[in-house]
Motif scaffolding. Structure first.
Motif, PDB file in Angstrom:
ATOM      1  N   LEU A  40      33.182  42.405  46.416  1.00  9.09           N
ATOM      2  CA  LEU A  40      34.321  41.510  46.207  1.00  9.09           C
ATOM      3  C   LEU A  40      35.629  42.216  46.559  1.00  9.09           C
ATOM      4  O   LEU A  40      36.505  41.633  47.217  1.00  9.09           O
ATOM      5  N   GLU A  41      35.756  43.448  46.127  1.00  7.53           N
ATOM      6  CA  GLU A  41      36.956  44.212  46.462  1.00  7.53           C
ATOM      7  C   GLU A  41      37.085  44.375  47.976  1.00  7.53           C
ATOM      8  O   GLU A  41      38.172  44.239  48.547  1.00  7.53           O
ATOM      9  N   ARG A  42      35.960  44.635  48.638  1.00  2.50           N
ATOM     10  CA  ARG A  42      35.965  44.771  50.085  1.00  2.50           C
ATOM     11  C   ARG A  42      36.384  43.469  50.756  1.00  2.50           C
ATOM     12  O   ARG A  42      37.199  43.461  51.701  1.00  2.50           O
ATOM     13  N   ALA A  43      35.851  42.348  50.280  1.00  2.00           N
ATOM     14  CA  ALA A  43      36.191  41.049  50.866  1.00  2.00           C
ATOM     15  C   ALA A  43      37.674  40.746  50.702  1.00  2.00           C
ATOM     16  O   ALA A  43      38.323  40.231  51.625  1.00  2.00           O
ATOM     17  N   ASN A  44      38.234  41.058  49.541  1.00  2.00           N
ATOM     18  CA  ASN A  44      39.655  40.829  49.331  1.00  2.00           C
ATOM     19  C   ASN A  44      40.508  41.702  50.242  1.00  2.00           C
ATOM     20  O   ASN A  44      41.550  41.272  50.748  1.00  2.00           O
ATOM     21  N   GLN A  45      40.067  42.931  50.477  1.00  2.00           N
ATOM     22  CA  GLN A  45      40.777  43.813  51.398  1.00  2.00           C
ATOM     23  C   GLN A  45      40.728  43.261  52.818  1.00  2.00           C
ATOM     24  O   GLN A  45      41.725  43.291  53.550  1.00  2.00           O
ATOM     25  N   LEU A  46      39.567  42.752  53.204  1.00  2.00           N
ATOM     26  CA  LEU A  46      39.421  42.177  54.541  1.00  2.00           C
ATOM     27  C   LEU A  46      40.318  40.959  54.719  1.00  2.00           C
ATOM     28  O   LEU A  46      40.938  40.778  55.773  1.00  2.00           O
ATOM     29  N   MET A  47      40.400  40.114  53.700  1.00  2.34           N
ATOM     30  CA  MET A  47      41.282  38.948  53.775  1.00  2.34           C
ATOM     31  C   MET A  47      42.727  39.385  53.947  1.00  2.34           C
ATOM     32  O   MET A  47      43.470  38.831  54.768  1.00  2.34           O
ATOM     33  N   ALA A  48      43.139  40.395  53.183  1.00  3.90           N
ATOM     34  CA  ALA A  48      44.518  40.858  53.242  1.00  3.90           C
ATOM     35  C   ALA A  48      44.867  41.443  54.604  1.00  3.90           C
ATOM     36  O   ALA A  48      46.021  41.355  55.053  1.00  3.90           O
ATOM     37  N   SER A  49      43.867  42.019  55.271  1.00  6.92           N
ATOM     38  CA  SER A  49      44.112  42.647  56.574  1.00  6.92           C
ATOM     39  C   SER A  49      43.819  41.706  57.740  1.00  6.92           C
ATOM     40  O   SER A  49      43.888  42.111  58.897  1.00  6.92           O
ATOM     41  N   GLY A  50      43.468  40.456  57.448  1.00  4.95           N
ATOM     42  CA  GLY A  50      43.251  39.476  58.503  1.00  4.95           C
ATOM     43  C   GLY A  50      41.887  39.520  59.148  1.00  4.95           C
ATOM     44  O   GLY A  50      41.673  38.889  60.185  1.00  4.95           O
ATOM     45  N   GLU A  51      40.932  40.214  58.532  1.00  2.09           N
ATOM     46  CA  GLU A  51      39.570  40.284  59.073  1.00  2.09           C
ATOM     47  C   GLU A  51      38.728  39.212  58.389  1.00  2.09           C
ATOM     48  O   GLU A  51      37.857  39.486  57.562  1.00  2.09           O
ATOM     49  N   TYR A  52      39.018  37.970  58.771  1.00  2.94           N
ATOM     50  CA  TYR A  52      38.477  36.822  58.047  1.00  2.94           C
ATOM     51  C   TYR A  52      36.989  36.606  58.281  1.00  2.94           C
ATOM     52  O   TYR A  52      36.303  36.054  57.417  1.00  2.94           O
ATOM     53  N   ASP A  53      36.477  37.029  59.425  1.00  4.70           N
ATOM     54  CA  ASP A  53      35.072  36.778  59.747  1.00  4.70           C
ATOM     55  C   ASP A  53      34.153  37.477  58.749  1.00  4.70           C
ATOM     56  O   ASP A  53      33.283  36.859  58.125  1.00  4.70           O
ATOM     57  N   GLU A  54      34.359  38.773  58.603  1.00  6.22           N
ATOM     58  CA  GLU A  54      33.512  39.524  57.670  1.00  6.22           C
ATOM     59  C   GLU A  54      33.799  39.121  56.234  1.00  6.22           C
ATOM     60  O   GLU A  54      32.888  39.061  55.396  1.00  6.22           O
ATOM     61  N   ALA A  55      35.074  38.830  55.939  1.00  4.08           N
ATOM     62  CA  ALA A  55      35.418  38.385  54.587  1.00  4.08           C
ATOM     63  C   ALA A  55      34.678  37.099  54.232  1.00  4.08           C
ATOM     64  O   ALA A  55      34.155  36.948  53.119  1.00  4.08           O
ATOM     65  N   ALA A  56      34.607  36.166  55.178  1.00  3.11           N
ATOM     66  CA  ALA A  56      33.905  34.904  54.933  1.00  3.11           C
ATOM     67  C   ALA A  56      32.433  35.151  54.627  1.00  3.11           C
ATOM     68  O   ALA A  56      31.851  34.509  53.743  1.00  3.11           O
ATOM     69  N   ASP A  57      31.807  36.077  55.368  1.00  2.00           N
ATOM     70  CA  ASP A  57      30.401  36.383  55.121  1.00  2.00           C
ATOM     71  C   ASP A  57      30.189  36.916  53.710  1.00  2.00           C
ATOM     72  O   ASP A  57      29.277  36.487  52.988  1.00  2.00           O
ATOM     73  N   ILE A  58      31.054  37.858  53.289  1.00  3.22           N
ATOM     74  CA  ILE A  58      30.863  38.476  51.973  1.00  3.22           C
ATOM     75  C   ILE A  58      31.153  37.471  50.864  1.00  3.22           C
ATOM     76  O   ILE A  58      30.363  37.332  49.920  1.00  3.22           O
ATOM     77  N   PHE A  59      32.285  36.767  50.967  1.00  2.23           N
ATOM     78  CA  PHE A  59      32.592  35.766  49.947  1.00  2.23           C
ATOM     79  C   PHE A  59      31.480  34.726  49.850  1.00  2.23           C
ATOM     80  O   PHE A  59      31.081  34.325  48.750  1.00  2.23           O
ATOM     81  N   GLY A  60      30.975  34.287  51.001  1.00  2.77           N
ATOM     82  CA  GLY A  60      29.934  33.265  50.999  1.00  2.77           C
ATOM     83  C   GLY A  60      28.659  33.738  50.337  1.00  2.77           C
ATOM     84  O   GLY A  60      28.030  33.000  49.567  1.00  2.77           O
ATOM     85  N   GLN A  61      28.272  34.958  50.623  1.00  2.00           N
ATOM     86  CA  GLN A  61      27.047  35.484  50.017  1.00  2.00           C
ATOM     87  C   GLN A  61      27.211  35.713  48.518  1.00  2.00           C
ATOM     88  O   GLN A  61      26.291  35.457  47.734  1.00  2.00           O
ATOM     89  N   LEU A  62      28.390  36.186  48.111  1.00  2.00           N
ATOM     90  CA  LEU A  62      28.642  36.343  46.686  1.00  2.00           C
ATOM     91  C   LEU A  62      28.654  34.991  45.978  1.00  2.00           C
ATOM     92  O   LEU A  62      28.133  34.855  44.864  1.00  2.00           O
ATOM     93  N   ALA A  63      29.235  33.979  46.627  1.00  2.00           N
ATOM     94  CA  ALA A  63      29.254  32.637  46.042  1.00  2.00           C
ATOM     95  C   ALA A  63      27.837  32.103  45.867  1.00  2.00           C
ATOM     96  O   ALA A  63      27.481  31.566  44.810  1.00  2.00           O
ATOM     97  N   ASP A  64      27.023  32.250  46.908  1.00  2.00           N
ATOM     98  CA  ASP A  64      25.643  31.766  46.834  1.00  2.00           C
ATOM     99  C   ASP A  64      24.867  32.502  45.744  1.00  2.00           C
ATOM    100  O   ASP A  64      24.086  31.904  44.993  1.00  2.00           O
ATOM    101  N   ALA A  65      25.080  33.828  45.670  1.00  2.00           N
ATOM    102  CA  ALA A  65      24.370  34.622  44.674  1.00  2.00           C
ATOM    103  C   ALA A  65      24.802  34.250  43.263  1.00  2.00           C
ATOM    104  O   ALA A  65      23.967  34.139  42.351  1.00  2.00           O
ATOM    105  N   ALA A  66      26.102  34.040  43.053  1.00  2.00           N
ATOM    106  CA  ALA A  66      26.587  33.643  41.734  1.00  2.00           C
ATOM    107  C   ALA A  66      25.996  32.297  41.324  1.00  2.00           C
ATOM    108  O   ALA A  66      25.631  32.085  40.160  1.00  2.00           O
TER     109      ALA A  66
END
Length: 215
Positions: A40-66
């Motif tokens: 989650l921390e990594r995904a938030n860092q990616l969003m802040a730096s504009g790396e939305y592709d990888e951020a979307a993958d991580i957020f999506g997988q965390l959402a599905d897992a939750a």
């Protein structure tokens, strides 16, 4: 005309999940387990730096897992954050699907006021990028249109979608302290008008469940 950007091949970033992946059921102030917190921390860092592709993958997988681990409120917030990353990528249909899942989870657990609060802001996020058809679809969402088979009787009453009137200017500040802009534990955005307050000096992070103290 807006041209859809092709996404890179999907990469699994989370290995098969065990029952302890999220550190057990979340209570107010109890954060995620170590591994999902790192992701989650990594995904938030990616969003802040504009790396939305990888951020979307991580957020999506965390959402599905939750969601799979029966954490609907945490999953709902993560689905919506996935949608924000997808919007930045110019993928409005995928973003809309995530929005429906997130708002549907809120509706299913009776948080229809949260749905009413979020819908106008999400509509604006779609319209600001020119995705008017998807914005109209979000604006039309009601508890019945989300997850009618899972809704509680009170959630099925459209009157519950009426937002609470805002506090008079200055009253909220006197009653509660000022939260930091980001969660010190996961780096997620903290919105004082949307978080769930535990007491006047602490609130629960929407994304990781940790306690965020006022400054």
């Amino acid at each position: 005309m807006f041209r859809r950007r092709p996404r890179r091949p999907f990469r699994r970033m989370i290995r098969p999940l065990g029952p302890g992946f999220f550190g057990g059921p979340l209570m107010p102030g109890r954060g995620l387990g170590a591994r999902p917190m790192q992701l989650l921390e990594r995904a938030n860092q990616l969003m802040a730096s504009g790396e939305y592709d990888e951020a979307a993958d991580i957020f999506g997988q965390l959402a599905d897992a939750a969601e799979e681990h029966d954490m609907p409120k945490r999953a709902a917030h993560l689905h919506l954050q996935t949608a924000r990353a997808l919007l930045e990528l110019g993928e409005p249909d995928d973003a809309l699907a995530r929005v429906k899942r997130g708002l549907g989870l809120f509706a299913a657990i009776g948080k229809t006021r949260r749905v009413a609060q979020l819908v106008p802001r999400i509509v604006e996020e779609f319209r600001a990028r020119g995705f008017n058809a998807q914005a109209d679809a979000v604006a039309a969402l009601t508890p019945q249109a989300l997850t009618p088979q899972a809704l509680t009787p009170q959630a099925l009453t459209l009157q519950t979608l009426t937002p609470q009137p805002p506090l008079p200017k200055g009253e909220g500040e006197r009653r509660r302290g000022t939260l930091p802009a980001k969660c010190p534990h996961c780096g997620g955005a903290v919105r004082s008008d949307e978080v769930e307050w535990i007491d006047p000096t602490s609130a629960e992070c929407d994304y990781c469940g940790s306690v965020v103290k006022t400054q």
